[in-house]
Design a protein around this motif. Structure first.
Motif, PDB file in Angstrom:
ATOM      1  N   ALA A 175       0.804  -1.223   0.000  1.00 11.17           N
ATOM      2  CA  ALA A 175       0.000   0.000   0.000  1.00 11.17           C
ATOM      3  C   ALA A 175       0.835   1.270   0.000  1.00 11.17           C
ATOM      4  CB  ALA A 175      -0.944   0.004   1.206  1.00 11.17           C
ATOM      5  N   ILE A 176       2.094   1.184   0.393  1.00 17.09           N
ATOM      6  CA  ILE A 176       2.981   2.344   0.323  1.00 17.09           C
ATOM      7  C   ILE A 176       3.793   2.294  -0.975  1.00 17.09           C
ATOM      8  CG2 ILE A 176       4.806   3.653   1.465  1.00 17.09           C
ATOM      9  CD1 ILE A 176       2.200   3.455   3.080  1.00 17.09           C
ATOM     10  N   GLY A 177       4.387   1.166  -1.243  1.00 21.86           N
ATOM     11  CA  GLY A 177       5.312   1.043  -2.360  1.00 21.86           C
ATOM     12  C   GLY A 177       4.687   1.127  -3.733  1.00 21.86           C
ATOM     13  N   SER A 178       3.486   0.580  -3.904  1.00 20.64           N
ATOM     14  CA  SER A 178       2.889   0.570  -5.245  1.00 20.64           C
ATOM     15  C   SER A 178       2.490   1.964  -5.722  1.00 20.64           C
ATOM     16  CB  SER A 178       1.701  -0.395  -5.285  1.00 20.64           C
ATOM     17  OG  SER A 178       2.160  -1.742  -5.203  1.00 20.64           O
ATOM     18  N   PRO A 179       1.738   2.742  -4.936  1.00 23.24           N
ATOM     19  CA  PRO A 179       1.471   4.104  -5.410  1.00 23.24           C
ATOM     20  C   PRO A 179       2.735   4.941  -5.550  1.00 23.24           C
ATOM     21  CG  PRO A 179       0.595   3.770  -3.181  1.00 23.24           C
ATOM     22  CD  PRO A 179       0.993   2.443  -3.707  1.00 23.24           C
ATOM     23  N   GLN A 180       3.711   4.716  -4.672  1.00 27.52           N
ATOM     24  CA  GLN A 180       4.977   5.439  -4.778  1.00 27.52           C
ATOM     25  C   GLN A 180       5.668   5.118  -6.105  1.00 27.52           C
ATOM     26  OE1 GLN A 180       7.990   4.237  -1.958  1.00 27.52           O
ATOM     27  NE2 GLN A 180       9.164   6.136  -2.194  1.00 27.52           N
ATOM     28  N   LEU A 181       5.687   3.848  -6.484  1.00 27.96           N
ATOM     29  CA  LEU A 181       6.342   3.445  -7.728  1.00 27.96           C
ATOM     30  C   LEU A 181       5.601   3.987  -8.952  1.00 27.96           C
ATOM     31  CD1 LEU A 181       8.575   1.861  -9.126  1.00 27.96           C
ATOM     32  CD2 LEU A 181       7.139  -0.189  -8.980  1.00 27.96           C
ATOM     33  N   LEU A 182       4.271   3.976  -8.910  1.00 18.85           N
ATOM     34  CA  LEU A 182       3.516   4.543 -10.032  1.00 18.85           C
ATOM     35  C   LEU A 182       3.830   6.025 -10.196  1.00 18.85           C
ATOM     36  CD1 LEU A 182      -0.066   2.941  -9.885  1.00 18.85           C
ATOM     37  CD2 LEU A 182       1.943   2.196 -11.171  1.00 18.85           C
ATOM     38  N   LEU A 183       3.865   6.741  -9.084  1.00 16.10           N
ATOM     39  CA  LEU A 183       4.175   8.176  -9.136  1.00 16.10           C
ATOM     40  C   LEU A 183       5.564   8.418  -9.721  1.00 16.10           C
ATOM     41  CD1 LEU A 183       2.717   9.231  -5.660  1.00 16.10           C
ATOM     42  CD2 LEU A 183       1.814   9.924  -7.891  1.00 16.10           C
ATOM     43  N   LEU A 184       6.537   7.670  -9.250  1.00 20.61           N
ATOM     44  CA  LEU A 184       7.907   7.839  -9.736  1.00 20.61           C
ATOM     45  C   LEU A 184       8.039   7.462 -11.209  1.00 20.61           C
ATOM     46  CD1 LEU A 184       9.924   6.460  -6.681  1.00 20.61           C
ATOM     47  CD2 LEU A 184       9.821   8.829  -7.468  1.00 20.61           C
ATOM     48  N   SER A 185       7.097   6.647 -11.698  1.00 22.95           N
ATOM     49  CA  SER A 185       7.127   6.200 -13.096  1.00 22.95           C
ATOM     50  C   SER A 185       6.287   7.087 -14.007  1.00 22.95           C
ATOM     51  CB  SER A 185       6.628   4.750 -13.184  1.00 22.95           C
ATOM     52  OG  SER A 185       7.408   3.905 -12.362  1.00 22.95           O
ATOM     53  N   GLY A 186       5.659   8.132 -13.440  1.00 19.22           N
ATOM     54  CA  GLY A 186       4.927   9.077 -14.267  1.00 19.22           C
ATOM     55  C   GLY A 186       3.431   8.877 -14.323  1.00 19.22           C
ATOM     56  N   ILE A 187       2.880   8.081 -13.418  1.00 19.28           N
ATOM     57  CA  ILE A 187       1.434   7.876 -13.362  1.00 19.28           C
ATOM     58  C   ILE A 187       0.919   8.481 -12.072  1.00 19.28           C
ATOM     59  CG2 ILE A 187      -0.433   6.177 -13.316  1.00 19.28           C
ATOM     60  CD1 ILE A 187       1.382   4.270 -14.845  1.00 19.28           C
ATOM     61  N   GLY A 188       0.146   9.560 -12.188  1.00 18.53           N
ATOM     62  CA  GLY A 188      -0.349  10.234 -11.000  1.00 18.53           C
ATOM     63  C   GLY A 188      -0.845  11.630 -11.327  1.00 18.53           C
ATOM     64  N   PRO A 189      -1.140  12.424 -10.300  1.00 16.39           N
ATOM     65  CA  PRO A 189      -1.606  13.798 -10.532  1.00 16.39           C
ATOM     66  C   PRO A 189      -0.538  14.620 -11.248  1.00 16.39           C
ATOM     67  CG  PRO A 189      -2.012  13.102  -8.261  1.00 16.39           C
ATOM     68  CD  PRO A 189      -1.123  12.083  -8.865  1.00 16.39           C
ATOM     69  N   LYS A 190      -0.920  15.224 -12.353  1.00 13.02           N
ATOM     70  CA  LYS A 190       0.033  15.932 -13.216  1.00 13.02           C
ATOM     71  C   LYS A 190       0.834  16.990 -12.451  1.00 13.02           C
ATOM     72  CE  LYS A 190       0.195  18.567 -17.557  1.00 13.02           C
ATOM     73  NZ  LYS A 190      -0.625  19.077 -18.699  1.00 13.02           N
ATOM     74  N   LYS A 191       0.140  17.815 -11.674  1.00  8.32           N
ATOM     75  CA  LYS A 191       0.841  18.912 -10.996  1.00  8.32           C
ATOM     76  C   LYS A 191       1.834  18.390  -9.955  1.00  8.32           C
ATOM     77  CE  LYS A 191      -2.612  19.872  -7.402  1.00  8.32           C
ATOM     78  NZ  LYS A 191      -3.424  20.942  -6.748  1.00  8.32           N
ATOM     79  N   ASP A 192       1.501  17.273  -9.302  1.00 12.44           N
ATOM     80  CA  ASP A 192       2.422  16.691  -8.318  1.00 12.44           C
ATOM     81  C   ASP A 192       3.655  16.127  -8.999  1.00 12.44           C
ATOM     82  OD1 ASP A 192       0.570  17.358  -6.421  1.00 12.44           O
ATOM     83  OD2 ASP A 192      -0.174  15.318  -6.103  1.00 12.44           O
ATOM     84  N   LEU A 193       3.457  15.487 -10.169  1.00  9.45           N
ATOM     85  CA  LEU A 193       4.591  14.922 -10.902  1.00  9.45           C
ATOM     86  C   LEU A 193       5.501  16.024 -11.427  1.00  9.45           C
ATOM     87  CD1 LEU A 193       2.765  12.095 -12.918  1.00  9.45           C
ATOM     88  CD2 LEU A 193       3.996  11.896 -10.752  1.00  9.45           C
ATOM     89  N   GLN A 194       4.902  17.082 -11.914  1.00 10.20           N
ATOM     90  CA  GLN A 194       5.705  18.180 -12.470  1.00 10.20           C
ATOM     91  C   GLN A 194       6.540  18.866 -11.404  1.00 10.20           C
ATOM     92  OE1 GLN A 194       2.608  20.446 -14.462  1.00 10.20           O
ATOM     93  NE2 GLN A 194       3.030  19.448 -16.430  1.00 10.20           N
TER      94      GLN A 194
END
Length: 491
Positions: A191-210
């Motif tokens: 539950a911590i690692g999977s959303p973290q990995l998606l975010l680091l890979s470019g899948i997530g809220p656009k403004k947070d990734l930018q």
């Protein structure tokens, strides 16, 4: 089994557990070892309810094949001792009935569940399930750490094509999928690692990734959102004139008030530091301390550990009654603190931000009071009144959570719940079905990528989730293979 708390207390870089502190101030742990949470947890094994399985839309027949597949390999009947019998009888005495005996099923009333510890106290983990795999088709890189998922973005829909990972020496490697159309990457980082990995890979809220200068593959505002952690509050029960064998969770009361009641005991029956020091990342914070969450800085906890020596011996001879909120409505989120996968992201659970969760806790603490005062529990709590006063009147820096003095005062109990909240490590969410992944756990907006773990749960299943997390792995593995065979693909 006896080293359960020591694993959580170990904060070294090579520890099997990785401590994190949520922004709420609650100390927590995540696993960084083959076998995941089953390698560091308290071992209790119990299935999800039939209504849960129906609600999430799983196939009943395959679920009922998948649970036993796990159970035959690593699950055991617990060594049921006097303390757990007293808990069982007391739960029935206060009306948490009927008694459902020893069962893996989730049923209202009182039951004894399974455990992944065998009779000799040896832990059996999800890693052992690999023994049934075909070794010719399996490669396990124990010390590899995935840094990010790589995508081919040349087509209409981005497709996962491989992962970048580091080995134990810090060298970077790339693992690439084969050209077979059915090839895919399955993320199961928790539950911590999977959303973290998606975010680091470019899948997530656009403004947070930018903000982190991460190239956006899919703009999905739900990644990392809707995080929940079931609040846990405990009552310490000093035990006099008895030596109680250590036991972790075995008995559970599944109440219709929306709380689960469990118990553990025997953590340290001497003043030896190995037995008494449960560690700053353990359930001790909240159980033997009255430091409210927002004041639980590392400095405050270290100060508490120093002053803990002022506690009387009785403070370490006893057990804990655990009261967990089922289906909390309070929600939080995960956001990236930086772009290093080895570091914890910023995690917020917003414990007790929803009034319904606070109301459940108040009911639960009142039930625990009845349990501790029940006749079946009397032989454990018949201690000298002078010792009780000694425990009650210690300084705040070295306090003990006994039954609150004024349980009829709802406002006081609400504050007690908020001040003594800890975790039971059942956090979930961040990659919810219907928002981040589809019903077959494919990541929405890309091809060749699934997430299969507790990050997809809207609600933590059963009283303790590990049985269902492991079941889901088997369930989806069989389902994927059957789909491939149905299409005529090789397995």
């Amino acid at each position: 089994m006896q080293n359960f708390h020591l694993t959580l207390a170990d904060i070294s870089p090579t520890s099997a557990s990785q401590m994190f502190i949520s922004t709420d101030g609650v100390f927590n742990s995540r696993a960084r070892v083959l076998g995941g949470g089953s390698s560091i947890n308290a071992g209790f094994y119990t299935r999800a309810s039939a209504s849960y399985i129906k609600k999430v839309g799983w196939n009943d027949e395959l679920v009922n094949e998948s649970y036993p597949w796990i159970e035959k390999q690593i699950v055991h009947k617990p060594d049921f001792g006097p303390w757990q019998r007293a808990i069982r009888d007391s739960l029935l005495e206060i009306g948490v009935s009927p008694f459902n005996g020893f069962t893996y099923d989730h049923l209202y009333g009182t039951k004894v569940g399974g455990t992944i510890f065998d009779r000799s106290g040896r832990r059996h983990t999800a890693a052992e399930l690999l023994a049934t795999a075909n070794p010719q088709k399996l490669h396990v890189l124990v010390h590899a750490t995935v840094q990010k998922i790589e995508f081919d973005t040349s087509g209409k829909i981005p497709r996962a094509v491989g992962v970048m990972f580091k080995d134990e020496n810090g060298n970077t490697h790339k693992a690439t999928l084969s050209k077979i159309p059915e090839s895919e990457i399955i993320v199961s980082s928790g539950a911590i690692g999977s959303p973290q990995l998606l975010l680091l890979s470019g899948i997530g809220p656009k403004k947070d990734l930018q903000k982190m200068n991460i190239s956006v593959v899919v703009d999905n505002k739900y990644v990392g959102k809707g995080m929940s952690d079931n609040p846990l509050n405990t009552i310490f029960v000093p035990i006099s004139n008895r030596t109680v064998k250590q036991s972790l969770i075995q008995t559970v009361g599944i109440t219709k008030q929306g709380v689960y009641i469990e118990a553990s005991c025997g953590y340290g029956q001497s003043t030896d530091s190995i037995h008494c020091d449960h560690g700053i990342a353990s359930a001790e914070i909240g159980q033997l301390s009255t430091i409210p969450p927002k004041q639980r800085t590392l400095e405050a906890i270290h100060e508490y550990r120093r002053t803990k020596r002022n506690l009387p011996h009785e403070a370490f001879k006893g057990g804990f009654i655990l009261e967990k909120i089922a289906k909390p409505l309070s929600k939080g989120e995960i956001t990236l603190a930086n772009t290093n996968i080895d570091d914890n992201p910023s995690i917020t659970f917003n414990y007790f931000s929803h009034p319904a969760d606070v109301a459940k806790c108040v009911k639960g603490i009142r039930m625990v009071e009845k349990l501790v005062r029940s006749k079946h529990f009397a032989e454990y709590t018949q201690y000298d009144q002078g010792m009780v006063e000694k425990l009650l009147n210690m300084s705040v820096k070295a306090n003990v959570n006994l039954i609150p003095r004024h349980t009829n005062d709802t406002e006081s109990l609400e504050q007690f719940c908020k001040d003594t909240v800890i975790t039971i490590w059942h956090y979930h969410g961040g990659c919810h079905v219907g928002k981040v992944v589809s019903r077959d756990y494919r990541v929405i907006g890309v091809e060749g990528l699934r997430v299969v773990d507790g990050s997809t749960f809207n609600v933590s299943p059963g009283t303790n989730p590990q049985a269902t997390v492991m079941m889901l792995g088997r369930y989806m593995g069989v389902k994927i293979l059957r789909e491939r065979l149905g299409k005529g693909a090789g397995v």
